[in-house]
Design an enzyme around this catalytic site. Structure first.
Site, PDB file in Angstrom:
ATOM      1  N   SER A 117       0.656  -1.163  -0.033  1.00 52.64           N
ATOM      2  CA  SER A 117       0.164  -0.202   0.247  1.00 52.64           C
ATOM      3  C   SER A 117       0.695   1.019  -0.017  1.00 52.64           C
ATOM      4  CB  SER A 117      -1.028  -0.097   1.176  1.00 52.64           C
ATOM      5  OG  SER A 117      -1.865   0.691   0.775  1.00 52.64           O
ATOM      6  N   TYR A 154      -1.895  -0.386  10.177  1.00 49.93           N
ATOM      7  CA  TYR A 154      -2.268  -0.870   9.316  1.00 49.93           C
ATOM      8  C   TYR A 154      -0.852  -0.683   7.674  1.00 49.93           C
ATOM      9  CZ  TYR A 154      -3.744  -1.532   3.394  1.00 49.93           C
ATOM     10  OH  TYR A 154      -4.108  -1.168   2.957  1.00 49.93           O
TER      11      TYR A 154
END
Ligand code: ZN
Length: 725
Positions: free
Chosen positions: A592, A605
């Site tokens: 990401s 995350y």
């Protein structure tokens, strides 16, 4: 009449159809029954009175299954149509040629002349069997490849037995390569034997005819039934193929043995080009491979002419004793067997080649037989490998019948060669469109049940890869695979045990944090396709913080387990297969942009994705030089994402102070958020799953970035904060 094929003709259906549609109907009925013909084999025809589009006069037209078709799946456009008068007129040219007869140039030239006989601009090219149908005077002709009839045709006493079984109703003709001359032989046969209803074509198959189409179909069933009856009477039961020599291990053990050997074997037979496998281990195949006579019969090779192109002249059989369970020994026997096979194939080519023969093709076997285990067949795609397997099944049935009837005989090598390396076949191969970029590749997409994973599965399938759709949610994975199969079709060929009989995609469940679950999933993929060439992992998790903005410890652990350890486990297990195959492979992970942008609210995350970025680099080093490892790093893909459920979308909208109403639907809210995110990017456009799938395709394909590994590609619309440095 228990050995007779079932009559499935329905007058209520047939009477609603026009004459060509009746031909299609009859053809499909024949094609759907595996006891009548094999995939792509055989052809049917009707002579139909049509209005000539030029003269408006009645004219006789031959409708006959065209080149490259298959009776089971054929539709109207699978049939060519020719003026019978013009087709018959070609006889004058042919007979006027100085050199004529089977395998002369004029025979091949005739195939080019069929296009000049076309009725009504029908674009379907005519097959080489066209004269067979055109020169038999009866209105309807069925030419089939039934195992029972080929048993008779490939039996040492075929001629005598034909007489014994059929009397004067069916006439024996000696083997001859299909072509114009064979059509003339049939024409003469009909003249000499006006009462004959058909012929057994030596080492080839059956042809029969009738003035009525339904009766022609019924005649096909009857003639095949009578051959089957004769075989049943002489069936040797326990003594089939000389009786049992080896015993098969139990199903579970057998599968474990297959899995321990398949990726390695795939690597070996893919030395020139990658192959996709189909495993078959049903009772019929096991009886054959376990028998005393299997080595002798396997060495003799297949018999029906349309088999050689796929099964090659013979299979590779290894004399391994399954009772030992010794996998190392099996491997060494296969290694020796492969070497001997390639050398034999080269010898066969050198011995039989002619001045103008095409270059030698891949010398590796496409059918491998292992006592105790069964058969694995190889082809350029799943569909093709299923056809290869199907054809060897037919060969086994033919050998069973022929052995029962008095002894199987094979086609002389030169005849087999002249089919395998026929210039017309070569021309057909050359006319085929180039293979797709991911043809011959098996790629697993982990996370294929939704969002980016689903999109990636579709993207890779479009490029010709066989897709293993994997998801924690097995049902979702199967839905994606069903979509792919629907889009691409099951393909042709009917063979394969269990999941190995699959089409271009399968759907499997797996939990990536559970090594056993991952290993089992990859095992199923190997059993289905023979091996694996690439894995794309899109599975991941985003745990939103609680009301106080905190992420509980167990959620931290879960985030890392899925986003980091899960990818590692998949890579580690897949690498075992890659190593066994010894073929180049590719891994694409999904990280990401958050990995490099520190911000509030997604601590676990973002940190896990930073670790995943480094995992890509570590794996690239660990798995080199065989495997390239790269990653796609998306940002804010909202559309279709499982990571953006409604409450997260609303929380984000609130966070960015974007007005919305709770009455709005999911998609409206998502679009609103996607548009807001788009405005933050340099390209000012929303980022879609399709954008991510495109990047995953480019990275997983060995052709686009073959020398790029250890890299993370941002697909984020352009976020200056995320620039790598
Ligand atoms: Zn044929």
């Amino acid at each position: 009449m228990k050995n007779h094929p079932k009559n499935r003709w329905q007058d209520s259906v047939a009477k609603t159809l026009d004459p060509v549609a009746r031909l299609v109907y009859r053809s499909n009925l024949i094609g759907e029954d595996p006891t009548l013909t094999n995939t792509g084999g055989g052809n049917t025809s009707s002579k139909i009175t049509e209005k000539d589009p030029l003269t408006h006069q009645d004219t006789e037209v031959l409708w006959v299954k065209g080149s490259g078709g298959d009776l089971r799946t054929a539709k109207r456009d699978g049939f060519s149509s020719l003026y019978i008068e013009k087709l018959k007129g070609l006889q004058k040219n042919y007979l006027g040629s100085k050199t004529k007869g089977p395998k002369t140039q004029i025979e091949d030239d005739m195939v080019g002349a069929y296009a000049h006989c076309t009725f009504n601009l029908n674009p379907r090219p005519s097959s080489i069997d066209t004269p067979l149908h055109g020169f038999v005077p009866a209105r309807h002709v069925d030419h089939t490849h039934p195992n029972a009839a080929i048993s008779l045709a490939a039996c040492a006493k075929g001629k005598e037995l034909t007489k014994e079984i059929y009397g004067d109703e069916v006439i024996w003709t000696e083997w001859q390569r299909p072509g114009f001359d064979l059509g003339l032989i049939l024409e003469k046969l009909c003249k000499d034997h006006p009462k004959a209803k058909g012929a057994i074509m030596g080492q080839h198959g059956l042809i029969n005819w009738h003035e009525d189409d339904k009766k022609c179909y019924e005649l096909t069933l009857e003639l095949v039934g009578r051959a089957a009856e004769a075989i049943a009477k002489k069936d040797r039961g326990e003594k089939t193929f000389g009786g049992e020599k080896y015993k098969s291990p139990a199903e579970k053990e057998r599968k474990a043995l297959w899995l321990s050997i398949l990726p390695w074997l795939r690597g070996r037979v893919s030395a020139q080009q990658r192959m996709i496998g189909t495993v078959q281990e049903d009772a019929t195949i096991l009886r054959f491979v376990n028998s005393k006579d299997a080595p002798r019969l396997a060495e003799m090779g297949t018999s029906c002419p349309d088999h050689f192109l796929r099964t090659k002249i013979k299979p590779l059989y290894v004399a391994w004793d399954p009772a030992t369970g010794d996998v190392a020994k099996l491997r060494s026997l296969l290694e020796e067997g492969l070497e001997a096979y390639r050398a034999d194939y080269k010898k066969y080519y050198e011995k039989c080649k002619r001045k103008d023969s095409p270059a030698m093709r891949d010398p590796n076997p496409t059918v491998v037989l292992i006592p105790g285990l069964g058969m694995v067949a190889w082809g350029k795609s799943k569909s093709e490998s299923r056809v290869t397997a199907e054809f060897y099944n037919c060969a086994v049935e033919v050998m069973r019948g022929a052995e029962a009837l008095g002894g199987y005989i094979n086609l002389p090598q030169q005849e087999a060669f002249d089919i395998e390396y026929w210039q017309l076949e070569e021309a057909k191969l050359r006319r085929m469109p180039p293979e797709q970029e991911l043809a011959r590749q098996v790629i697993a997409v982990v996370g294929a049940g939704s969002g980016i994973g689903k999109e990636t599965a579709h993207r890779l399938a479009k490029e010709g890869a066989s897709i293993v759709c994997v998801d924690l949610n097995e049902k979702a994975a199967q839905e994606t695979s069903a979509e792919l199969v629907k889009k691409l079709g099951e393909g042709i060929g009917v063979a394969g045990t269990g999941i190995s009989g699959c089409g271009p995609a399968i759907g499997l469940g797996a939990n990536i944090v559970d090594r056993k679950s991952v290993a089992e999933m990859l095992g199923e993929a190997v059993y289905a396709y023979g091996g694996i060439d690439g894995v794309v992992v899109t599975a991941g998790i985003f745990v939103p913080p609680d009301l106080e903005g905190r992420i509980p410890d167990e959620k931290w652990a879960q985030t890392f387990a899925i986003n980091v350890t899960g990818s590692y486990v998949v890579a580690d297990e897949a690498n075992k297969i890659f190593k066994a195959q010894g073929l180049s492979a590719s891994l694409v992970l999904t990280t990401s942009v958050n990995a490099v942008v520190a911000k509030k609210g997604s601590l676990a995350y973002d940190t896990s994705k930073a670790a995943a970025n480094h995992l890509v680099r570590e794996l690239a080093i660990e798995l080199s030089p065989l495997v390239r490892v790269n990653a796609v790093a998306p940002a804010t893909v909202v559309q279709g994402s499982a990571m953006f459920p409604r409450d997260r979308v609303m929380a984000s909208l609130a966070k960015y102070k974007i007005p919305f109403s709770e009455k709005e639907g999911d998609e409206e809210l998502r679009t609103r958020l996607a548009e807001f995110y788009a405005k933050r990017t340099l390209t000012q456009s929303p980022i879609t799953p399709a954008d991510q799938a495109e990047a995953a395709f480019l990275l997983v394909s060995g052709k686009r970035f073959p020398r790029t590994t250890g890299q993370v590609i941002h697909v984020d619309g352009g976020l200056a904060d995320g620039f790598l440095r």
